[in-house]
Scaffold this active site. Structure first.
Site, PDB file in Angstrom:
ATOM      1  CG  ASP A 197     -32.966  37.336 -99.369  1.00  0.00           C
ATOM      2  OD1 ASP A 197     -31.857  36.771 -99.302  1.00  0.00           O
ATOM      3  OD2 ASP A 197     -33.276  38.337 -98.692  1.00  0.00           O
TER       4      ASP A 197
ATOM      5  CG  HIS B  59     -26.650  32.553-101.860  1.00  0.00           C
ATOM      6  ND1 HIS B  59     -25.746  32.611-102.892  1.00  0.00           N
ATOM      7  CD2 HIS B  59     -27.178  33.797-101.764  1.00  0.00           C
ATOM      8  CE1 HIS B  59     -25.717  33.846-103.379  1.00  0.00           C
ATOM      9  NE2 HIS B  59     -26.572  34.587-102.698  1.00  0.00           N
TER      10      HIS B  59
END
Ligand code: GDP
Ligand code: MG
Length: 426
Positions: free
Chosen positions: A12, A40
């Site tokens: 992340d 994503h």
């Protein structure tokens, strides 16, 4: 050019948004590992997208997107993801998406296994692995047991259906041991028929395609999922993913083990976040954690889980940079620190009073205590900055300090989630 975009931390870091930005000069974007445990987030002129399986180059019209042999693909999830993007006006055809015939298929029983095992762990030890429960660990286990199905098998289901009953019987031995109802062959046939058939048109030998593209001088970008600290070998085992998230694996997971990457761009967050369980030495708790989590919007893109947060961790990041062989760094989400008068940096750990600078073995990590140093914040809005000169002195000092402590070159600094909210530093 064969460029790898990889994560330096626990995932992340903003890899998706950097792939979306940097793919402007690339012809091909290839995901090379992991499955729909990825999340994503990409925000650009076309909208806001969360990509789980599709490469983040899918939003650029002239990019060919490749799903490599190192991936595990949940057929139903991929059909849904393609559908959603098409509804948003994104074109997806075999012209701009190809899937490796050697990529592995995540089966519904793999998802069931993941859930059964996390629940068993919770009951037995109170310490689940913090899996996304999307079947990733079980399907990679099946791959190495040589019991998994591959995308290429969808092209000849006669053979696939011959193999299926024995594999289902083998899998049911495990499922029954957990006290669950066995899965049925017919249901698995239906899974292949309903969700496999529509994907057949995308399946090719991506190795042939990528070699030809490379020979023709095309630029290829590899997109990793998760970060170095979640790598199956180098990460915080067992709180890792079940695949190789590192840049060195990119050519293998893409299907071109004969080629070497030209460069590796590491995506590193200006502070730390970690979703799920496992040692996270620099972790903030209480009010400090709440404040940073809210400022950074730290909730999992794939699962919505609140992410654990903490300040930038020099020990872990230096290790991540080394694992990724990162030539250059993109430092992301710097704007999240806009509000702070003073910013913590975790410069090293302490273990029994001894200074720890090298990222230790997972068991040792549990005993380490973080040491925070304070640096002066810039305390202003940097989200509109687009050039190095626009950044306040304190922000430049923060970047320079990280470069010094991590012995790296920070080439990009992102100051917002939108595609253009990024500064090229040199
Ligand atoms: P990935 O898994 O590495 O692609 O990262 P994620 O998309 O899961 O998490 C990154 C989150 O931060 C997403 O919600 C992005 O929209 C957001 N983001 C990315 N870059 C920036 C940035 O520079 N500033 C801010 N405020 N948010 C960002
Ligand atoms: Mg993510």
């Amino acid at each position: 050019m064969l460029t790898s975009i990889c994560g330096i931390n626990w995932g992340d870091e903003g890899k998706g948004r950097m792939v979306d930005l940097l793919s402007e000069k690339f012809d091909v974007v290839c995901r090379y590992q992991g499955g729909n445990n990825a999340g994503h987030t990409v925000i650009n002129d076309k909208g806001r997208f969360i990509l789980n399986l599709l490469p983040s180059g899918i939003l650029r019209e002239n990019v060919v997107n490749v799903m490599g042999c190192g991936m595990v693909i949940d057929l139903k999830h991929l059909c849904g993801e393609i559908e959603k993007l098409r509804e948003a006006g994104i074109k997806i055809t075999p012209e701009n998406l190809i899937i490796s015939d050697k990529a592995i298929i995540t089966m519904p029983y793999n998802v069931l296994q993941d859930v059964m095992e996390e629940d068993r762990l919770t009951k037995a030890t109170g310490k689940p692995y913090g899996s996304t429960r999307r079947g990733i660990a079980p399907v990679y286990a099946d791959k190495y047991m040589k019991k998994a199905f591959r995308m290429g098998e969808l092209l000849n289901t006669k053979l696939l259906y011959k193999r299926l009953p024995d594999i289902v019987a083998w899998k049911n031995m495990t499922i029954k041991a957990y006290g669950f109802n066995p899965v049925k062959v017919d249901d698995m046939v239906e899974y292949f028929e309903t969700y496999g058939k529509p994907l057949k048109e995308f399946v090719v030998d991506t190795g042939v395609y990528l070699n030809e593209a490379h020979k023709a001088g095309k630029n290829i970008m590899f997109e990793a999922q998760l970060g170095a600290l979640r790598d199956i070998d180098f990460g915080i085992v067992p709180y890792t993913s079940s695949s190789s998230t590192i840049a060195a694996y990119a050519p293998i997971g893409a299907g071109i083990p004969n080629l070497k990457i030209t460069n590796s761009i590491g995506i590193m967050k200006a502070y730390s976040s970690c979703v799920g369980a496992g040692p996270f030495t620099c972790e903030y708790f209480g009010k400090d954690a709440e404040r940073l989590r809210e400022l950074g919007g730290e909730y999992g893109a794939a699962t919505g889980r609140p992410r654990r947060v903490g300040p930038f961790d020099v020990v872990a990041s230096r290790y991540g940079i080394r694992c990724q062989g990162a030539d250059e760094i993109a430092l992301t989400k710097l704007d999240v620190l806009d509000d702070y008068d003073e910013i913590d940096i975790c410069t090293h750990y302490l273990l029994d009073g001894k200074q720890i600078d090298e990222f230790p073995f997972t068991d040792v990590l549990d005993e380490c205590k973080p040491v925070f140093e304070k640096v002066k914040g810039w305390h202003c809005d940097i989200t509109k900055c687009r050039k190095k000169e626009d950044l306040p002195k304190e922000a430049l000092d923060y970047i320079a300090l990280i470069e010094k402590l991590c012995e790296c070159k920070i080439k990009y600094v992102s100051v917002g989630a939108e595609r253009e909210a990024c500064i090229k530093m040199f």
